[in-house]
Every structure is written in C-alpha cells, then in structure tokens.
Write a protein that holds these residues in place. Structure first.
Motif, PDB file in Angstrom:
ATOM      1  N   LEU A 143       0.967  -1.258  -0.009  1.00 47.27           N
ATOM      2  CA  LEU A 143      -0.103  -0.023  -0.020  1.00 47.27           C
ATOM      3  C   LEU A 143       0.801   1.397  -0.002  1.00 47.27           C
ATOM      4  N   ASP A 144       1.915   1.149   0.713  1.00 44.05           N
ATOM      5  CA  ASP A 144       2.820   2.255   0.828  1.00 44.05           C
ATOM      6  C   ASP A 144       4.280   1.769   0.979  1.00 44.05           C
ATOM      7  N   SER A 145       5.273   2.688   0.646  1.00 46.69           N
ATOM      8  CA  SER A 145       6.549   2.103   0.877  1.00 46.69           C
ATOM      9  C   SER A 145       7.407   3.793   1.005  1.00 46.69           C
ATOM     10  N   PHE A 146       8.421   3.795   2.113  1.00 45.76           N
ATOM     11  CA  PHE A 146       9.234   4.927   2.257  1.00 45.76           C
ATOM     12  C   PHE A 146      10.251   4.663   2.831  1.00 45.76           C
ATOM     13  N   GLN A 147      11.238   5.574   3.160  1.00 49.23           N
ATOM     14  CA  GLN A 147      12.410   5.503   3.989  1.00 49.23           C
ATOM     15  C   GLN A 147      12.133   6.023   5.095  1.00 49.23           C
ATOM     16  N   VAL A 148      13.242   5.292   6.172  1.00 51.79           N
ATOM     17  CA  VAL A 148      12.854   5.484   7.603  1.00 51.79           C
ATOM     18  C   VAL A 148      14.355   5.730   8.062  1.00 51.79           C
ATOM     19  N   LEU A 149      14.281   5.957   9.265  1.00 53.35           N
ATOM     20  CA  LEU A 149      15.640   5.967  10.282  1.00 53.35           C
ATOM     21  C   LEU A 149      15.601   4.743  11.099  1.00 53.35           C
ATOM     22  N   THR A 150      16.812   3.957  11.637  1.00 47.83           N
ATOM     23  CA  THR A 150      16.796   2.826  12.360  1.00 47.83           C
ATOM     24  C   THR A 150      17.944   3.270  13.294  1.00 47.83           C
ATOM     25  N   GLY A 151      18.063   2.401  14.113  1.00 43.97           N
ATOM     26  CA  GLY A 151      18.981   2.475  15.262  1.00 43.97           C
ATOM     27  C   GLY A 151      20.696   2.768  14.784  1.00 43.97           C
ATOM     28  N   ARG A 152      21.430   3.488  15.610  1.00 45.04           N
ATOM     29  CA  ARG A 152      22.542   4.093  15.083  1.00 45.04           C
ATOM     30  C   ARG A 152      23.459   2.948  15.089  1.00 45.04           C
ATOM     31  N   VAL A 153      23.371   1.670  15.745  1.00 41.52           N
ATOM     32  CA  VAL A 153      24.255   0.571  15.609  1.00 41.52           C
ATOM     33  C   VAL A 153      23.725  -0.683  14.869  1.00 41.52           C
ATOM     34  N   ASP A 154      24.351  -1.086  13.866  1.00 41.33           N
ATOM     35  CA  ASP A 154      23.750  -2.346  13.228  1.00 41.33           C
ATOM     36  C   ASP A 154      23.498  -3.558  14.202  1.00 41.33           C
ATOM     37  N   GLY A 155      22.775  -4.503  13.454  1.00 41.47           N
ATOM     38  CA  GLY A 155      22.537  -5.752  14.236  1.00 41.47           C
ATOM     39  C   GLY A 155      21.194  -5.676  15.127  1.00 41.47           C
ATOM     40  N   ASP A 156      20.927  -6.960  15.642  1.00 41.75           N
ATOM     41  CA  ASP A 156      19.653  -6.981  16.257  1.00 41.75           C
ATOM     42  C   ASP A 156      20.091  -6.560  17.794  1.00 41.75           C
ATOM     43  N   LYS A 157      18.883  -5.769  18.268  1.00 42.06           N
ATOM     44  CA  LYS A 157      18.870  -5.483  19.726  1.00 42.06           C
ATOM     45  C   LYS A 157      19.134  -6.511  20.598  1.00 42.06           C
ATOM     46  N   ARG A 158      19.941  -6.310  21.708  1.00 39.75           N
ATOM     47  CA  ARG A 158      20.167  -7.242  22.747  1.00 39.75           C
ATOM     48  C   ARG A 158      19.975  -6.687  24.131  1.00 39.75           C
ATOM     49  N   VAL A 159      20.322  -5.711  24.330  1.00 34.18           N
ATOM     50  CA  VAL A 159      20.511  -5.098  25.683  1.00 34.18           C
ATOM     51  C   VAL A 159      19.993  -3.735  25.652  1.00 34.18           C
ATOM     52  N   GLN A 160      19.424  -3.219  26.857  1.00 36.78           N
ATOM     53  CA  GLN A 160      19.055  -1.818  26.900  1.00 36.78           C
ATOM     54  C   GLN A 160      20.239  -1.042  26.526  1.00 36.78           C
ATOM     55  N   GLY A 161      20.061   0.029  25.699  1.00 34.49           N
ATOM     56  CA  GLY A 161      21.112   1.161  25.550  1.00 34.49           C
ATOM     57  C   GLY A 161      21.832   0.857  24.535  1.00 34.49           C
ATOM     58  N   ASP A 162      21.882  -0.162  23.839  1.00 34.93           N
ATOM     59  CA  ASP A 162      22.924  -0.633  22.715  1.00 34.93           C
ATOM     60  C   ASP A 162      22.574  -0.040  21.501  1.00 34.93           C
ATOM     61  N   GLU A 163      21.468   0.781  21.300  1.00 35.12           N
ATOM     62  CA  GLU A 163      21.210   1.731  20.154  1.00 35.12           C
ATOM     63  C   GLU A 163      21.061   0.712  18.892  1.00 35.12           C
ATOM     64  N   LYS A 164      20.385  -0.399  19.207  1.00 33.39           N
ATOM     65  CA  LYS A 164      20.124  -1.323  17.840  1.00 33.39           C
ATOM     66  C   LYS A 164      18.599  -1.494  17.755  1.00 33.39           C
ATOM     67  N   THR A 165      18.046  -1.451  16.477  1.00 33.08           N
ATOM     68  CA  THR A 165      16.754  -1.792  16.211  1.00 33.08           C
ATOM     69  C   THR A 165      16.618  -3.227  16.487  1.00 33.08           C
ATOM     70  N   PRO A 166      15.490  -3.623  17.177  1.00 37.32           N
ATOM     71  CA  PRO A 166      15.424  -5.093  17.205  1.00 37.32           C
ATOM     72  C   PRO A 166      14.765  -5.826  15.941  1.00 37.32           C
ATOM     73  N   GLU A 167      15.119  -7.000  15.901  1.00 40.86           N
ATOM     74  CA  GLU A 167      14.507  -8.002  14.609  1.00 40.86           C
ATOM     75  C   GLU A 167      13.685  -9.055  15.109  1.00 40.86           C
ATOM     76  N   GLY A 168      12.506  -8.993  14.609  1.00 42.33           N
ATOM     77  CA  GLY A 168      11.509  -9.947  14.911  1.00 42.33           C
ATOM     78  C   GLY A 168      10.051  -9.457  14.554  1.00 42.33           C
ATOM     79  N   VAL A 169       9.272 -10.330  15.118  1.00 43.42           N
ATOM     80  CA  VAL A 169       7.757 -10.050  15.034  1.00 43.42           C
ATOM     81  C   VAL A 169       7.117  -9.245  16.230  1.00 43.42           C
ATOM     82  N   TYR A 170       6.661  -8.180  15.851  1.00 43.89           N
ATOM     83  CA  TYR A 170       6.104  -7.323  17.010  1.00 43.89           C
ATOM     84  C   TYR A 170       4.577  -6.728  16.613  1.00 43.89           C
ATOM     85  N   PHE A 171       3.862  -6.289  17.654  1.00 40.55           N
ATOM     86  CA  PHE A 171       2.671  -5.752  17.317  1.00 40.55           C
ATOM     87  C   PHE A 171       2.418  -4.335  18.206  1.00 40.55           C
ATOM     88  N   VAL A 172       1.809  -3.635  17.121  1.00 45.14           N
ATOM     89  CA  VAL A 172       1.391  -2.326  17.701  1.00 45.14           C
ATOM     90  C   VAL A 172       0.708  -2.305  18.878  1.00 45.14           C
TER      91      VAL A 172
END
Length: 418
Positions: free
Chosen positions: A59-88
């Motif tokens: 329906l729509d596609s656009f560019q976004v900003l994600t975490g400063r650090v690459d990779g899957d989020k592991r701990v609080q404050g690592d500034e990574k965007t998590p990878e997985g299935v989530y819900f609003v």
C-alpha cells in the motif's frame, strides 16, 4: 530529498507488481484480511502491506531511520533496532508525548506507535530494553539515526492512522523476503503444516512426534526447560488420554529463513479443561527444520466456539434424520445411549422400523440453548417441529451429549409435547 524518496518508492512498487512478486514475510488464510508493516533495516525501508484473498499488496513504501548501531537489539542502551515479529500496542499523541516527556517529546514529531518489544522469545532469551516505537520526527532534527526506534516523516506518520491500529503486526527484518504468488502460498502452507502436524500428534498422544516439534533451546512462559516441559505434557497425556485439539485462522509472520512465527486460533478440550484462544509458536531453525523455541497463548471466551459446534452438531443430526439413512442417523449416538428403556441397539431397531415406512421427513429446530456440566458433558435443549408423511408434532427436546465440542455423541434424549 523527499521527492526523490517518493520516486524511489513508486519505482519499487511498480517493479514489484510488474514482476508479479510479493513480500512473503506475512501470509494468511484466503478469507482473512488485515494490514501489516514490514521494516527492512538493510536499505532502511518501511512497507505497509495489505494481506487479503491469499495475496500481499504493497500500500505504501518509504524510507526511515533506524538504530545508530547495526545488528539485532540485545540489551538496553545498545542503540540497535530489534529484529523479530512485534505488534502495535497503542498510539501516543503529541499531547501525550509532551505530558510524558516535556519538551523532549517534540523529537517524536506528530506521534508514536509503541511496539511489543521485547516479545516472549526475546524475554526468554534474556534480551532487555524497551520503548521501541514507530514515530515521527521533529522537523529540526538533523541526526540520521535513532537509538533503536524506527522514525520517519511526520506526514507519513499521520497517514499511518489509515493503515494500522492496536494489534497490527510489525515485522522488523534485515531484508524482506520476496517471491511470486506461488512462493507466498507454498510458504504459508509449509508453515501451517508444521502446526497441523503438531496438533495431530498432540491429539493422538504421539509423544515422540509431539516432542520432536520443539527446539532444544525451548523454554515455556514459566522459564521451564524443554525437558521439564515435556515431562509435564507427558503426564497430562497419560492422565487424560481423550482430548480434542484443533487450529484454524492461521497467520504466518517470517522474519528470516531461520525464524518464523505462526499465529492461530486453538481449541483444546479434555475431561479436565476446555480452552480457546490465539496461540503463537516462535519457530527457529534447528538443523534442517524449523522447531518451536517459544509459545504463548492468549485466552478468549470459548462460548461462541462451543455454540457454533452445538449448532453444527444439531444441523448434522437433523439432516441425517431427514435423509432417513439409519446408519448416518445412528452415527450421532453413543454406544452407551439409553432412553425410555431402550439401549443403542433397541433405539436403532425402533428407528429403522419407523424410517422404513416413511418417504419424507422434515425437522425444524429453533430456540436452541445448552448447558455444560463438564468440558465433555452437555445438555442441549431446543424446540422441534416434526412432520413426516401423515403425522406431525411440536415439542421441546433435550439431548444429553458426551464428548468435546465437535465430537459430540448423544447419550439420551427426552421429548415433551408443547
């Protein structure tokens, strides 16, 4: 810059359509219809997807900003965007953000949609942190990264209200999976079969096949290891060998080739309990197979499901009576049936004689009610209008049935004239 991004998004959508490709990160039954969000961290794209009629439309596609650090989020404050299935899980308006964070709330632009990070699998794997949102951007912001959230233009954030709501799935992945419509359907059926094979093993007390569906790293919601969880399940299988389990309403969310979430409606019934609700299996690769690494169950009332099964049973029983097929009719009755001094064999003989003298039977049922005495014992009462050749009557009938809903057998019946 915004103009260029919109042109790129348009080209992406047109290319997807022209080559009959589709994202296969999300799929569902043909009769299901809902929207989903797919975030591709590699390339920093967000796609709004419509799932309907067994297809996925962008329906729509656009560019976004994600975490400063690459990779899957592991701990609080690592500034990574998590990878997985989530819900609003909700929506935070600008007013709410200002009330919560003061002037700092301005950095989230025209609002934020919190996500359900960490999900169950994340928590069981020891991941920490929170506050992962889809949110807008302060127009004065010039930092091209976030601390882990997914951020984008305020105009797009406002438009998201047309697409998403509480419960909308959001798949965050390194890169989206694409394929043809046939690929989409094959992927859906493959993931669905993992669940249906598991349900069959569970229902048939095939403990070896049941236990083989689990990843060695599995933990249940109480944190029990796979070994302890399977001991618990084996004990229940031995104590209550009769059970009925079913699954439908499948939605499949795929983060990568090695991670998939299967969501479905589960009905479980045994002599000790009946339950109904949405279940999620979190699958992870184990060798060459996807196996369950975590599972969660969200209970809902089973009343509507049981009512549906009661009505289905009565319709089948009524049709078998009207067909005058004694075998089809008696298939609804328990071997332990007894009424008015007749057992199952006597009832069959009595009805066989009556059926033989009839050419047409019409049965009308209304005012249906039922009462559960246990998960496997019910009384079903209704008004019955019977007409057959030269005879007709109207009265109240009560059927006592045994078995789980969807597996009823009549143990007795009482009729009284109205």
């Amino acid at each position: 810059m915004r103009y260029l991004i919109n042109i790129i998004a348009l080209i992406l959508i047109m290319t997807s359509v022209s080559f009959a490709q589709s994202f296969i990160n999300v799929s569902a039954e043909p009769e299901d219809s809902f929207n989903a969000v797919l975030v591709e961290k590699n390339g920093k794209w967000l796609h709004v997807l419509k799932v309907a009629e067994g297809r996925v439309e962008v329906l729509d596609s656009f560019q976004v900003l994600t975490g400063r650090v690459d990779g899957d989020k592991r701990v609080q404050g690592d500034e990574k965007t998590p990878e997985g299935v989530y819900f609003v899980t909700g929506f935070l308006s600008p007013e709410k953000l200002r009330a919560m964070y003061g002037e700092v709330g301005k950095q989230y632009g025209t609002g934020a949609y919190p996500l359900s990070y960490p999900n169950l699998k994340d928590r069981l794997q020891g991941k920490t942190g929170g506050g992962i949102w889809l949110h807008g951007i302060d127009p004065s912001r010039n930092v091209p990264v976030t601390k882990g959230c997914v951020a984008f233009d305020n105009e797009k954030l406002t438009k998201m209200a047309d697409y998403i709501k509480v419960g909308t799935p959001v798949i965050v992945t390194e890169e989206g999976l694409k394929g043809t419509l046939d690929d989409l359907r094959a992927h859906f059926e493959s993931a669905k079969k993992l669940v249906t094979d598991y349900m069959e093993a569970w229902g048939n007390s095939d403990f070896d096949a049941f236990s083989a569906a689990y990843n060695p790293n599995f933990k249940d919601t109480a944190g029990r290891s796979l070994e302890n969880y399977l001991k618990y399940k084996k004990n229940l299988m031995d104590l209550f060998p009769y059970r009925k389990v079913s699954a439908d309403g499948f939605r499949i969310y795929t983060n990568s080739d090695s991670e998939t979430v299967a969501e479905f409606t589960q009905f479980y019934c045994a002599p000790n309990v009946v339950s109904y609700g949405r279940k999620r299996f979190y699958y992870e690769q184990d060798g060459e197979s996807l196996k369950i690494s975590a599972e969660e169950f969200m209970p809902i009332s089973s009343e509507s499901y049981v009512r549906e099964k009661v009505h289905e049973f009565l319709l089948s029983w009524k049709k078998s009576w009207e067909s005058l097929s004694i075998d089809d009719y008696m298939a609804n009755y328990s071997d332990a049936f007894s009424t008015r001094g007749m057992n199952n064999a006597g009832w069959r003989e009595d009805k066989s004689g009556k059926f033989a003298g009839l050419e047409n039977v019409k049965v009308v049922i209304d005012n249906i009610s039922f009462k559960a005495y246990s998960p496997v014992s019910y009384a079903i009462e209704f008004r019955q209008k019977y007409s057959g050749d030269a005879y007709s009557d109207t009265g109240i009938k009560t059927l006592r049935v045994k078995g789980c809903p969807g597996d009823f057998k009549i143990t007795s019946e009482i009729w009284r004239a109205e």
